[in-house]
Scaffold this active site. Structure first.
Site, PDB file in Angstrom:
ATOM      1  CD  GLU A  71      -2.874  -1.359   2.470  1.00  0.00           C
ATOM      2  OE1 GLU A  71      -2.895  -0.576   3.140  1.00  0.00           O
ATOM      3  OE2 GLU A  71      -3.852  -2.447   2.476  1.00  0.00           O
ATOM      4  CD  GLU A  97      -4.820  -7.825   1.901  1.00  0.00           C
ATOM      5  OE1 GLU A  97      -5.404  -6.899   2.364  1.00  0.00           O
ATOM      6  OE2 GLU A  97      -3.684  -7.353   1.932  1.00  0.00           O
TER       7      GLU A  97
END
Length: 375
Positions: free
Chosen positions: A158, A263
């Site tokens: 991220e 995810e």
């Protein structure tokens, strides 16, 4: 003639019944074998052996695992030089015992990071050289401990925003864009055989996608290996479209890497709104608006969710060899991080198994889909 017709019809019906029966008895990992690894994130309760019901699901349905939290830096190295590998060791041992693809998550992330990482003994921000040394020490120690055992690492997590700019994390503030190549270099040196991934959410956004593709090119030009992009896949009922997600898969793979859905969950709830203010009445109405299914899900919403989840798996099956792993972020609805987010008491239903640890109808649907794909 009529007898032959009836006999043929009987055989077709019997064949359909046998197919339905075999699909129902087949597990997810069996269904997708040879197509992609079918994975799940494991919570600390599962790693420790406390959550027996979900552990049974993991063993029977998944052939890949990733740790939900215990391998993040704040847990592995809460104080500089003091590592705690107890839970991570149990996680890796579970994967090895059950012959699973083990992914390490994650080495460098701006969140869930111990404060000492960026500060000196006076509390001041460390120099670039000090941060490099700390990154190398952390990565080398963690990756080195599991060398040859963990198959792949989420090296950086991220780091890029939706508009394509870099997140202004402390890593970026101190080292600039260079912190990403350094992290990959250190991981590659620690275990040359392990796969290395960049992992992010909203990874279908055009701006973010463009920057990630440039990152892939820069790493490759410098001889630094990157094997796959982790598309987290926290999706909702209203977006992204299947076409948007497909385009992201195509763009990343054309840049010379594999794609892993790392995810995955599909929220059935309305997307949270921003800027509702602090007014109590607004907040109360907002809570009702984004938490409509506190007890159960209406049939119409369940059917729509099942259809959309099936569409995503149909997409994943379209690109064998390009999509190499699909990992659910949790086993069953009751343990999903989507519950209580962004407000307490919010009840979501984003995973393949329900709160009673039973497979949802979508599980049989995607198993059927995987077998149809073989024909």
């Amino acid at each position: 003639m009529m007898k032959k017709y009836l006999l043929l019809l009987t055989m077709l019906l019997a064949g359909g019944h046998l197919f339905a029966q075999s699909a129902k008895e087949m597990t997810l990992k069996d269904a997708f074998k040879g197509k992609f690894h079918m994975g799940t994130a494991m919570s600390l309760q599962q790693i420790s052996g406390e959550d027996a019901a979900n552990i049974d699901i993991i063993k029977s349905n998944f052939d890949a695992i990733v740790a939900e939290n215990c391998m993040k830096s704040m847990y592995l190295q809460p104080k500089e030089g003091e590592f705690n590998f107890a839970d991570a060791d149990k996680f890796v041992a579970f994967g090895e015992k059950n012959e699973m693809w083990i992914t390490g998550h994650c080495l460098i992330w701006h969140s869930q990071l111990p404060r000492w990482f960026f500060t000196d003994e006076k509390g001041d921000t460390v120099s670039a050289e000090t941060l490099k040394a700390r990154m190398k020490s952390h990565i080398s120690t963690v990756v080195g401990r599991y060398k040859g055992r963990i198959k792949g690492w989420d090296v950086v997590n991220e780091a890029i925003m939706e508009d394509g700019s870099y997140r202004k994390s402390k890593f970026y503030q101190i080292l600039g864009e260079e912190f990403i190549p350094l992290a990959f270099q250190y991981a590659q040196e620690a275990d040359p055989q392990a796969e290395l991934y960049y992992n992010d959410y909203n990874e279908w956004y055009p701006g973010k996608r463009a920057t990630i593709i440039q990152l892939i090119k820069k790493l490759k030009e410098r001889g630094i290996r990157i094997d796959a992009i982790g598309m987290q896949g926290h999706v909702g009922m209203d977006g992204p479209s299947i076409e948007e997600y497909e385009q992201a898969i195509l763009d990343y793979t054309q840049a010379g890497v594999k794609v892993m859905v790392t995810e995955f969950d599909l929220s059935i709830l309305p997307a949270p709104r921003r800027g509702i203010g602090a007014d109590i009445s607004n907040t109360f109405e907002y809570r009702k608006e984004i938490n409509p299914y506190t007890e159960s899900v209406p049939d119409s919403a369940s059917v729509a969710w099942t259809s959309r989840m099936t569409d995503f798996f149909r997409l994943f099956l379209t690109y064998p060899g390009k999509v190499s792993r699909v990992t659910m972020w949790g086993v069953s609805d009751g343990v999903s991080w989507k519950n209580d987010f962004p407000v307490r008491g919010r009840t979501d239903y984003p995973l393949l198994f329900d709160r009673q640890y039973k497979a949802k109808p979508v599980v049989n649907d995607i198993i059927r889909l995987s077998q149809t794909d073989n024909e």
